[in-house]
Design a protein around this motif. Structure first.
Motif, PDB file in Angstrom:
ATOM      1  N   TYR A 150      -7.659 -67.841  50.249  1.00  0.00           N
ATOM      2  CA  TYR A 150      -7.868 -66.399  50.177  1.00  0.00           C
ATOM      3  C   TYR A 150      -7.128 -65.643  51.279  1.00  0.00           C
ATOM      4  CZ  TYR A 150     -11.499 -67.274  46.748  1.00  0.00           C
ATOM      5  OH  TYR A 150     -12.172 -67.667  45.627  1.00  0.00           O
TER       6      TYR A 150
ATOM      7  N   TYR B 218      -5.402 -61.149  53.937  1.00  0.00           N
ATOM      8  CA  TYR B 218      -6.189 -61.443  52.734  1.00  0.00           C
ATOM      9  C   TYR B 218      -5.281 -61.327  51.517  1.00  0.00           C
ATOM     10  CZ  TYR B 218     -10.297 -61.614  49.692  1.00  0.00           C
ATOM     11  OH  TYR B 218     -11.229 -61.975  48.747  1.00  0.00           O
TER      12      TYR B 218
ATOM     13  N   LEU C 149      -5.598 -61.374  48.219  1.00  0.00           N
ATOM     14  CA  LEU C 149      -5.924 -60.616  47.011  1.00  0.00           C
ATOM     15  C   LEU C 149      -5.838 -59.108  47.208  1.00  0.00           C
ATOM     16  CD1 LEU C 149      -8.921 -62.687  45.592  1.00  0.00           C
ATOM     17  CD2 LEU C 149      -6.517 -62.785  44.933  1.00  0.00           C
TER      18      LEU C 149
ATOM     19  N   PHE D  22     -12.690 -57.516  45.805  1.00  0.00           N
ATOM     20  CA  PHE D  22     -11.597 -57.019  44.963  1.00  0.00           C
ATOM     21  C   PHE D  22     -11.952 -55.662  44.362  1.00  0.00           C
ATOM     22  CE2 PHE D  22      -9.208 -56.450  41.103  1.00  0.00           C
ATOM     23  CZ  PHE D  22      -7.943 -56.936  41.408  1.00  0.00           C
TER      24      PHE D  22
ATOM     25  N   LYS E 279     -13.773 -60.095  54.113  1.00  0.00           N
ATOM     26  CA  LYS E 279     -12.532 -60.823  53.839  1.00  0.00           C
ATOM     27  C   LYS E 279     -12.355 -61.980  54.819  1.00  0.00           C
ATOM     28  CE  LYS E 279      -9.984 -56.984  53.665  1.00  0.00           C
ATOM     29  NZ  LYS E 279      -8.795 -56.103  53.485  1.00  0.00           N
TER      30      LYS E 279
ATOM     31  N   ASP F 258      -3.133 -57.596  45.029  1.00  0.00           N
ATOM     32  CA  ASP F 258      -3.512 -57.505  43.619  1.00  0.00           C
ATOM     33  C   ASP F 258      -4.465 -56.341  43.365  1.00  0.00           C
ATOM     34  OD1 ASP F 258      -1.962 -59.687  43.087  1.00  0.00           O
ATOM     35  OD2 ASP F 258      -3.622 -61.119  43.027  1.00  0.00           O
ATOM     36  N   SER F 259      -5.365 -56.088  44.313  1.00  0.00           N
ATOM     37  CA  SER F 259      -6.335 -55.010  44.130  1.00  0.00           C
ATOM     38  C   SER F 259      -5.670 -53.636  44.173  1.00  0.00           C
ATOM     39  CB  SER F 259      -7.439 -55.090  45.186  1.00  0.00           C
ATOM     40  OG  SER F 259      -6.934 -54.775  46.471  1.00  0.00           O
TER      41      SER F 259
END
Length: 233
Positions: free
Chosen positions: A202, A209, A211, A19, A187, A214-215
């Motif tokens: 995940y 992936y 996340l 992340f 990942k 969000d990153s």
């Protein structure tokens, strides 16, 4: 105990590092893409050093993800997680075993063979899969990920952690593509381990992936700031 240790390494180490690396990558990309406009608006003296900090953070974080464990310390890295899996294959639970079967089958493994493996054997197969793909920090090789990790660790050791007195041209710098490729493997590992062993998703069934979106929040915020300042349109 091994299950909890594996969970700690993945949840509190590898996933967070992925992340942080993607976040740094995304912010640096926004700055680099808009460098001409940023410099034209006389903000370059601020964003220039920020870029350096981000790149250094990115390199340090990717190096952590692939750091090999030392006997004295337990570290949160992919090689450390693989060691836990290998040494405890006979006792690790796989609460979501069907998802691990599907993961292998989607990569071309024989469905009947995979479905008939014991939990211990499929764990060993997973370890073998990633061990065969784990990069070694080697420069003189045809393997692209090996050269990529060599560049990451050399830059970390000789320029970031220590400023060794050698010419800059003697220190290979990782390219953005090399960093992207190293993160892609990380990942894939998190996705393979997450749901089957840790009951945490995940990646989706298409291998995306989850996340990564969000990153990118902080970089999207930066874009809005640059628009608010009328640096970009």
């Amino acid at each position: 105990m091994p299950q909890e240790l594996l969970k700690d390494i993945v949840h509190n180490g590898v996933v967070i590092d992925i992340f942080n690396a993607e976040e740094a990558f995304n912010i640096e990309d926004v700055i680099g893409t808009n460098a001409t406009d940023i410099n034209g608006a006389t903000y370059g003296h601020f964003f220039g050093p920020v870029q350096i900090f981000l790149i250094n953070s990115l390199i340090l974080t990717v190096a952590k993800i692939y750091e090999k464990p030392k006997n004295k310390y337990v570290i949160r890295s992919i090689p450390s997680a693989l060691r836990i899996l290998e040494e405890n294959a006979d006792e690790l639970d796989i609460p979501e075993r069907p998802t691990l079967n599907s993961w292998f089958i989607s990569r071309g493994y024989n469905k009947e063979v995979i479905n008939n493996l014991s939990n211990a054997d499929i764990t060993r197969m997973l370890v073998q899969y990633f061990n065969e793909r784990m990069p070694e920090a080697v420069e003189d090789t045809a393997e692209e990920l090996d050269r990529a990790l060599h560049a990451v660790k050399t830059t970390r050791d000789k320029r970031i952690s220590h400023n060794e007195q050698i010419p800059n041209e003697a220190v290979p710098r990782p390219t953005y593509q090399e960093l992207t490729d190293l993160l892609a493997l990380a990942k894939e590992f998190a996705g393979a381990i997450g749901l089957p062993y840790l009951s945490t998703v995940y990646e989706d069934d298409k291998g995306n992936y989850l996340l990564s979106s969000d990153s990118g929040r902080s970089s999207r915020c930066l874009k809005r700031i640059l628009k608010k300042l009328e640096v970009v349109t």
